[in-house]
Design an enzyme around this catalytic site. Sequence first.
Site, short mmCIF file in Angstrom:
data_model
loop_
_atom_site.label_atom_id
_atom_site.label_comp_id
_atom_site.label_asym_id
_atom_site.label_seq_id
_atom_site.Cartn_x
_atom_site.Cartn_y
_atom_site.Cartn_z
N ASN A 44 -10.02 0.16 0.72
CA ASN A 44 -8.56 0.29 0.60
C ASN A 44 -8.13 -0.27 -0.76
OD1 ASN A 44 -5.79 -0.04 0.77
ND2 ASN A 44 -5.81 -0.88 2.83
N HIS A 51 -3.25 7.52 3.03
CA HIS A 51 -3.66 6.23 2.47
C HIS A 51 -5.04 5.89 3.03
CE1 HIS A 51 -3.90 2.17 1.28
NE2 HIS A 51 -3.53 1.64 2.43
N CYS A 63 0.82 -1.23 0.00
CA CYS A 63 0.00 0.00 0.00
C CYS A 63 0.85 1.27 0.00
CB CYS A 63 -0.94 0.01 1.20
SG CYS A 63 -2.09 -1.37 1.20
N1 COA Z 1 -17.84 -8.13 10.63
C1 COA Z 1 -18.31 -8.34 11.87
N2 COA Z 1 -17.51 -8.65 12.90
C2 COA Z 1 -16.20 -8.77 12.66
C3 COA Z 1 -15.64 -8.58 11.37
C4 COA Z 1 -16.54 -8.26 10.34
N3 COA Z 1 -16.12 -8.06 9.08
N4 COA Z 1 -14.31 -8.74 11.44
C5 COA Z 1 -14.02 -9.02 12.70
N5 COA Z 1 -15.16 -9.05 13.45
C6 COA Z 1 -15.31 -9.30 14.88
C7 COA Z 1 -14.11 -10.00 15.46
O1 COA Z 1 -14.21 -11.39 15.26
C8 COA Z 1 -14.19 -9.61 16.90
O2 COA Z 1 -15.14 -10.42 17.54
P1 COA Z 1 -14.91 -10.96 19.03
O3 COA Z 1 -14.83 -9.71 19.86
O4 COA Z 1 -16.11 -11.80 19.27
O5 COA Z 1 -13.62 -11.71 18.96
C9 COA Z 1 -14.78 -8.20 16.87
O6 COA Z 1 -15.39 -8.06 15.58
C10 COA Z 1 -13.72 -7.11 17.03
O7 COA Z 1 -12.63 -7.44 16.20
P2 COA Z 1 -11.35 -6.58 16.16
O8 COA Z 1 -10.37 -7.21 15.23
O9 COA Z 1 -10.90 -6.25 17.55
O10 COA Z 1 -11.92 -5.24 15.50
P3 COA Z 1 -11.18 -3.92 15.24
O11 COA Z 1 -11.93 -2.81 15.87
O12 COA Z 1 -9.71 -4.02 15.50
O13 COA Z 1 -11.35 -3.76 13.67
C11 COA Z 1 -10.17 -4.02 11.60
C12 COA Z 1 -10.82 -4.74 12.79
C13 COA Z 1 -9.66 -5.10 10.64
C14 COA Z 1 -11.19 -3.17 10.92
C15 COA Z 1 -9.00 -3.16 12.13
O14 COA Z 1 -8.16 -3.94 12.95
C16 COA Z 1 -8.20 -2.56 11.03
O15 COA Z 1 -8.66 -1.73 10.28
N6 COA Z 1 -6.92 -2.94 10.93
C17 COA Z 1 -6.05 -2.39 9.91
C18 COA Z 1 -6.29 -3.11 8.62
C19 COA Z 1 -5.69 -2.41 7.44
O16 COA Z 1 -5.85 -1.23 7.28
N7 COA Z 1 -4.97 -3.17 6.62
C20 COA Z 1 -4.35 -2.69 5.45
C21 COA Z 1 -3.20 -1.83 5.78
S1 COA Z 1 -2.53 -1.13 4.38
#
Ligand code: COA
Length: 331
Positions: free
Chosen positions: A286, A256, A117
């Site tokens: 993204n 980004h 990215c």
């Molecule tokens: N829909 C519903 N629930 C979801 C889900 C989805 N698509 N994805 C994960 N969950 C659930 C998880 O299983 C977790 O459940 P639990 O509490 O029962 O275990 C809960 O939601 C919270 O998950 P968590 O991973 O803590 O959420 P978060 O607030 O960290 O958000 C992301 C997850 C992926 C959105 C976040 O971590 C993120 O944006 N990370 C960066 C990713 C990124 O930008 N990548 C590219 C970089 S260039």
Amino acid sequence: MSKKVRKAGITGVGSYVPKNILTNHDLEEMVETSDEWIKSRTGIEERRIADDDETTSDLAYKAARKALSNAELAAEDLDLILVATMTPDMPFPATACLLQDRLAAKQAAAFDLQAACSGFAYGLSVASQFIASRAYNNVLVVGAETISKILNWEDRNTCILFGDGAGAAVVQSLDSGGILANVLGADGSDSEVLKMPAGGSQKPASLTTVENNLHYMEMDGNSVFKFAVRIVDKVALEVLKKADLTPEDVDFFIPHQANIRIIEAAVKRLNLNEEEVFINLDKYGNTSAASIPIALDEALQAGRISMGDKVLTVGFGAGLTWGANIIEWSY
Ligand code: COA
């Protein structure tokens, strides 16, 4: 010929996104998720998805044509084509070579740049070195991705986040302004948190790799999130310092487009005004290396960038990698 370092700047921008729209509601039918969850955790509402027979070079070509037209530059005058992508048409030849052929840019060297990215930030920096050193006059930098093709559509941790698209910029020499400073960085010790495990020399594609879904993206979302929140304002301050500027000097910020919460954290720490920040991740998710040039093109179309504006861009992604550019807008 003078050996003096030259200023490099962007003289034309273009972008293209596929026509197919995949909404959060569509995703509700595919994995256990909800529009509300995706919107509140990421800010994303919909994303574009390439057709089955639509490739990264197809998207790159359409964005490149627009950028060349805006720069009023003929493809045959290009010296170098650089495609930043982690979803090339195939491992080799480079997507940049396929693009070179489509553009009939016969004089141009061509290579792909893989910084995930951060690819466009890396690409702009590389292009500006070629201009500054007088090696080349006309460089085309493209960020193009069909991430949809490497997503596991049963994995809700990843499939909700990404989309397809392409953005391109022509980089040429300028008398004043242009790219004032670049910062690039990497930390390979965290390479595990975001990767596509199979298809390379470590795990060549086989029935087993496919059966185990190793040809799809894998991500530890929490680790990537923590890294991103840490890095964006840090690298922004670093590139500003290099150009002898402070956050108060920034007229426009193009981060980004990964997650609205990552952007908001950076904007708060940098003390920028909301109207100085461009956001389109709600529409596209993204798009990896394409995210900054698509945003740049849309910001220009919307008249949000004026001559003389100091435009800050920051990218981050797998590798881990990060990169930032501070540009004094000059076209
Ligand atoms: N829909 C519903 N629930 C979801 C889900 C989805 N698509 N994805 C994960 N969950 C659930 C998880 O299983 C977790 O459940 P639990 O509490 O029962 O275990 C809960 O939601 C919270 O998950 P968590 O991973 O803590 O959420 P978060 O607030 O960290 O958000 C992301 C997850 C992926 C959105 C976040 O971590 C993120 O944006 N990370 C960066 C990713 C990124 O930008 N990548 C590219 C970089 S260039």
